[in-house]
Design a protein around this motif. Structure first.
Motif, PDB file in Angstrom:
ATOM      1  N   THR A 162       0.858  -1.195   0.000  1.00 15.45           N
ATOM      2  CA  THR A 162       0.000   0.000   0.000  1.00 15.45           C
ATOM      3  C   THR A 162       0.893   1.243   0.000  1.00 15.45           C
ATOM      4  OG1 THR A 162      -0.073   0.306   2.406  1.00 15.45           O
ATOM      5  CG2 THR A 162      -1.780  -1.116   1.461  1.00 15.45           C
ATOM      6  N   GLY A 163       0.299   2.385  -0.269  1.00 21.87           N
ATOM      7  CA  GLY A 163       1.016   3.652  -0.175  1.00 21.87           C
ATOM      8  C   GLY A 163       1.387   3.958   1.264  1.00 21.87           C
ATOM      9  N   TYR A 164       0.514   3.569   2.173  1.00 20.09           N
ATOM     10  CA  TYR A 164       0.806   3.750   3.592  1.00 20.09           C
ATOM     11  C   TYR A 164       2.121   3.050   3.933  1.00 20.09           C
ATOM     12  CZ  TYR A 164       0.370   3.294   8.659  1.00 20.09           C
ATOM     13  OH  TYR A 164       0.611   3.341  10.002  1.00 20.09           O
TER      14      TYR A 164
ATOM     15  N   HIS B  37       0.693  13.493   5.781  1.00 21.61           N
ATOM     16  CA  HIS B  37      -0.207  12.347   5.913  1.00 21.61           C
ATOM     17  C   HIS B  37       0.219  11.447   7.083  1.00 21.61           C
ATOM     18  CE1 HIS B  37      -2.014   8.419   4.663  1.00 21.61           C
ATOM     19  NE2 HIS B  37      -3.008   9.216   4.363  1.00 21.61           N
TER      20      HIS B  37
ATOM     21  N   GLU C 106       4.808  16.825   0.327  1.00 25.16           N
ATOM     22  CA  GLU C 106       3.773  16.261  -0.534  1.00 25.16           C
ATOM     23  C   GLU C 106       3.502  17.247  -1.657  1.00 25.16           C
ATOM     24  OE1 GLU C 106       0.274  14.861   1.645  1.00 25.16           O
ATOM     25  OE2 GLU C 106       1.526  14.434   3.381  1.00 25.16           O
TER      26      GLU C 106
ATOM     27  N   ASP D   1       5.866  12.947  -1.686  1.00 24.16           N
ATOM     28  CA  ASP D   1       4.719  12.046  -1.821  1.00 24.16           C
ATOM     29  C   ASP D   1       3.777  12.656  -2.859  1.00 24.16           C
ATOM     30  OD1 ASP D   1       2.228  10.822  -1.562  1.00 24.16           O
ATOM     31  OD2 ASP D   1       2.352  10.630   0.611  1.00 24.16           O
TER      32      ASP D   1
ATOM     33  N   ALA E 196       0.946  11.169  -4.000  1.00 32.08           N
ATOM     34  CA  ALA E 196      -0.279  10.370  -3.970  1.00 32.08           C
ATOM     35  C   ALA E 196      -1.424  11.047  -4.730  1.00 32.08           C
ATOM     36  CB  ALA E 196      -0.691  10.105  -2.520  1.00 32.08           C
ATOM     37  N   HIS E 197      -1.580  12.360  -4.519  1.00 34.71           N
ATOM     38  CA  HIS E 197      -2.728  13.055  -5.108  1.00 34.71           C
ATOM     39  C   HIS E 197      -2.357  13.893  -6.326  1.00 34.71           C
ATOM     40  CE1 HIS E 197      -5.470  11.921  -1.857  1.00 34.71           C
ATOM     41  NE2 HIS E 197      -4.392  11.986  -1.101  1.00 34.71           N
TER      42      HIS E 197
ATOM     43  N   THR F 180       0.987   6.015  -4.793  1.00 36.45           N
ATOM     44  CA  THR F 180       0.028   4.959  -4.478  1.00 36.45           C
ATOM     45  C   THR F 180      -0.726   4.542  -5.730  1.00 36.45           C
ATOM     46  OG1 THR F 180      -1.990   4.448  -3.238  1.00 36.45           O
ATOM     47  CG2 THR F 180      -1.630   6.755  -3.780  1.00 36.45           C
TER      48      THR F 180
ATOM     49  N   SER G 253      -3.814   3.582  -5.205  1.00 34.31           N
ATOM     50  CA  SER G 253      -5.198   3.634  -4.722  1.00 34.31           C
ATOM     51  C   SER G 253      -5.929   4.910  -5.124  1.00 34.31           C
ATOM     52  CB  SER G 253      -5.228   3.466  -3.201  1.00 34.31           C
ATOM     53  OG  SER G 253      -4.780   4.652  -2.565  1.00 34.31           O
ATOM     54  N   LYS G 254      -5.288   5.745  -5.956  1.00 33.98           N
ATOM     55  CA  LYS G 254      -5.988   6.956  -6.388  1.00 33.98           C
ATOM     56  C   LYS G 254      -6.081   6.950  -7.919  1.00 33.98           C
ATOM     57  CE  LYS G 254      -4.463   8.623  -2.001  1.00 33.98           C
ATOM     58  NZ  LYS G 254      -5.503   7.927  -1.230  1.00 33.98           N
TER      59      LYS G 254
HETATM   60  C1  LIG Z   1      -0.697  11.852   0.890  1.00 31.61           C
HETATM   61  C2  LIG Z   1      -0.960  10.387   1.006  1.00 31.61           C
HETATM   62  N1  LIG Z   1       0.052   9.536   1.093  1.00 31.61           N
HETATM   63  C3  LIG Z   1      -0.144   8.204   1.204  1.00 31.61           C
HETATM   64  C4  LIG Z   1      -1.411   7.664   1.233  1.00 31.61           C
HETATM   65  C5  LIG Z   1      -1.582   6.188   1.438  1.00 31.61           C
HETATM   66  O1  LIG Z   1      -1.991   5.547   0.306  1.00 31.61           O
HETATM   67  P1  LIG Z   1      -2.654   4.100   0.321  1.00 31.61           P
HETATM   68  O2  LIG Z   1      -4.121   4.291   0.254  1.00 31.61           O
HETATM   69  O3  LIG Z   1      -2.103   3.420  -0.888  1.00 31.61           O
HETATM   70  O4  LIG Z   1      -2.227   3.403   1.580  1.00 31.61           O
HETATM   71  C6  LIG Z   1      -2.507   8.524   1.102  1.00 31.61           C
HETATM   72  C7  LIG Z   1      -3.894   8.016   1.035  1.00 31.61           C
HETATM   73  O5  LIG Z   1      -4.517   7.634   1.953  1.00 31.61           O
HETATM   74  C8  LIG Z   1      -2.277   9.908   1.025  1.00 31.61           C
HETATM   75  O6  LIG Z   1      -3.318  10.762   0.968  1.00 31.61           O
END
Ligand SMILES: Cc1ncc(COP(=O)(O)O)c(C=O)c1O
Lengths: 405, 83
Positions: free
Chosen positions: A114-116, A140, A183, A212, A214-215, A243, A245-246
């Motif tokens: 996961t991104g987390y 985050h 970010e 990061d 992610a968005h 990630t 997941s987006k």
């Molecule tokens: C800025 C940021 N980094 C990392 C993540 C984690 O991504 P993931 O949903 O893949 O765990 C998110 C989303 O929740 C995020 O908003």
């Protein structure tokens, strides 16, 4: 005597119960009974417009993405049952990493589950004892948790404030290892970082930089790499985390880099090593999606168009927004307090619009939000419907608004 | 004001606007328990102390700083080390 370890959560239990006692729907208990498309689901029997999913590029139902996943499920099975460094790396995982290297034009790519976990692993592994991690206050949770897991000293600077970053870097020993974590887009307010200023200061103080995205992945910059590409700082960014997941539309996380020593991280990064790898279907879908995103110019344009329509429409209706102009594909509506936020959220869901409700500690102190994220597949009609329902909900909830301009 | 008493007095002034529950402040008053300060507020407070004395208080020190007295000791120590 056994101490009840959950008793410490009694205040939160009471607060949540109090919220539900006012008769509203549970903002953290939504179930999607059917998902019709990236922008529509059935929730409690009601057709609902999805406006809080981060499915920016609408790839979840893309025919090629789904087909790639189906083929991998058939050919490689349902799961790997193993770590990336043991039996859990399949051809599909290598193809996914190859797609990332091509997408970012970088030498190395590491796919996490996961991104987390990507942030947790990268932040905690890069900075060790005697090093410093310097992070934005609005980072985050996964970045904060990576800091907690590392043995480094943690320094926090005021959100997007270059002068504050510089002041804090100046207090650190010149010869210590430093990692500045930024970010591209901050997911709560939807605001974009001034990366050229922040990155230049980090570099001037001898820090390595992790961003990061992610968005930002998929629709910022000429290749859709993110805000760091759009703002022209690619040469000074050491690590990009992201990630699936987006925009990519499935699940997973990654880090890409040109650092010559990067590959050793596979052996020392615990959130990479000590967990099972993603199922083959997921990485196959991700690889296909990433390659399609490389050339998704029309979708990018459409996403910005829909975002401007929503932002402008909400502003014209007097809603107070977190950013004066649409900086990203997140449009956050500022709310006065928890009760009003929950009531507005619940009214919107009853009217058939799903947005995210956000409150501290996910948001900065005292900030309550109804957070909208836009999808390239939202039609103008859907956006207009959403605007009408926001108007209706605000009237039903007596929400104070700005005088319409 | 860099002696222990001066540091302590100034810390009380920095805390007062954030003391939402208006509890009486003393050496043994705790941030989470007595003042019910959330972690974001505590981090902002730490930033203001860093700037007040031009010192660095890493976030990983915070779990050990539960009371005002402990914070005053830590700040006083950091200021003294700076010379
Ligand atoms: C800025 C940021 N980094 C990392 C993540 C984690 O991504 P993931 O949903 O893949 O765990 C998110 C989303 O929740 C995020 O908003």
């Amino acid at each position: 005597m056994t101490v009840d370890l959950l008793a410490k959560y009694d205040p939160l239990i009471a607060e949540h119960a109090g919220l539900l006692a006012t008769g509203i729907r549970d903002p953290f208990g939504i179930v999607m009974d059917e998902v019709l498309s990236p922008t529509q689901a059935i929730i409690k029997g009601k057709a609902t417009i999805l406006l809080g999913t981060y499915n920016y590029m609408g790839m979840t139902f893309d025919a090629d993405v789904v087909a790639a996943g189906q083929a991998a499920l058939r050919d490689y099975g349902a799961g790997t049952t193993g770590s990336r460094v043991l039996n859990g790396t399949y051809q599909t995982h290598k193809e996914c990493e190859a797609a990332l290297k091509d997408f970012y034009g970088m030498a190395h790519a590491m796919v996490f589950s996961t991104g987390y976990q990507a942030n947790l692993g990268m932040v905690s592994t890069l900075a060790g004892k005697g090093d410093f991690i310097i992070l934005d206050a609005d980072s985050h949770a996964s970045i904060y948790d990576g800091c907690k897991m590392s043995n480094a000293d943690i320094v926090r600077f005021r959100h997007n404030d270059a002068a504050d970053l510089e002041k804090r870097l100046k207090r650190l020993p010149a010869d210590a290892g430093k990692l500045v974590v930024l970010e591209g887009v901050y997911s709560m307010l939807g605001d974009v970082a001034p990366l050229p200023e922040l990155v230049a200061i980090a570099k001037a103080h001898g820090a390595m930089v992790l961003v990061d995205e992610a968005h930002g992945m998929g629709f910022f910059g000429a290749h859709g790499r993110g805000v760091y590409e759009e703002q022209g700082v690619a040469d000074d960014v050491d690590f990009v985390v992201g990630t699936f997941s987006k925009s990519v539309g499935t699940v997973g996380g990654f880090c890409v880099s040109n650092h010559p020593r990067f590959e050793i991280l596979r052996l020392v990064c615990r959130p990479y090593t000590f967990t099972a790898s993603l199922p083959p279907a997921v990485v196959a879908s991700a690889a296909t999606s990433i390659r399609k995103l490389m050339t998704a110019h029309d979708k990018r344009a459409r996403l910005w168009e829909a975002t401007r329509r929503l932002h402008g429409g909400l502003k014209a209706r007097g809603f107070r927004l977190a950013t004066d102009t649409p900086e990203s594909a997140i449009v956050s509506v500022l709310m006065p307090d928890q009760e009003t936020t929950a009531l507005m959220w619940s009214t919107l869901i009853d009217l058939g619009v799903y947005v995210n409700m956000s409150r501290p500690p996910a948001t900065p102190a005292g900030v309550f939000l109804l957070r909208c994220s836009i999808c390239a597949l939202h039609s103008d009609e859907q956006i207009d419907t959403v605007l009408g329902r926001f108007e209706q909900a605000a009237q039903l909830c007596n929400l104070a608004r700005n005088q319409a301009a | 004001m860099t002696d222990r008493a001066g540091v302590y007095a100034r810390i009380l002034e920095l805390i007062e606007p954030l003391n939402a529950r208006k509890v009486a402040l003393g050496e043994h008053t705790s941030f989470a328990g007595d003042m019910e300060m959330d972690s974001l507020t505590v981090m902002d407070l730490v930033a203001s102390m860093e700037d007040e004395w031009d010192i660095m208080i890493p976030l990983n020190m915070l779990p050990d700083l539960e009371t005002i007295g402990q914070v005053a000791d830590a700040v006083h120590g950091l200021v003294a080390k700076k010379g």
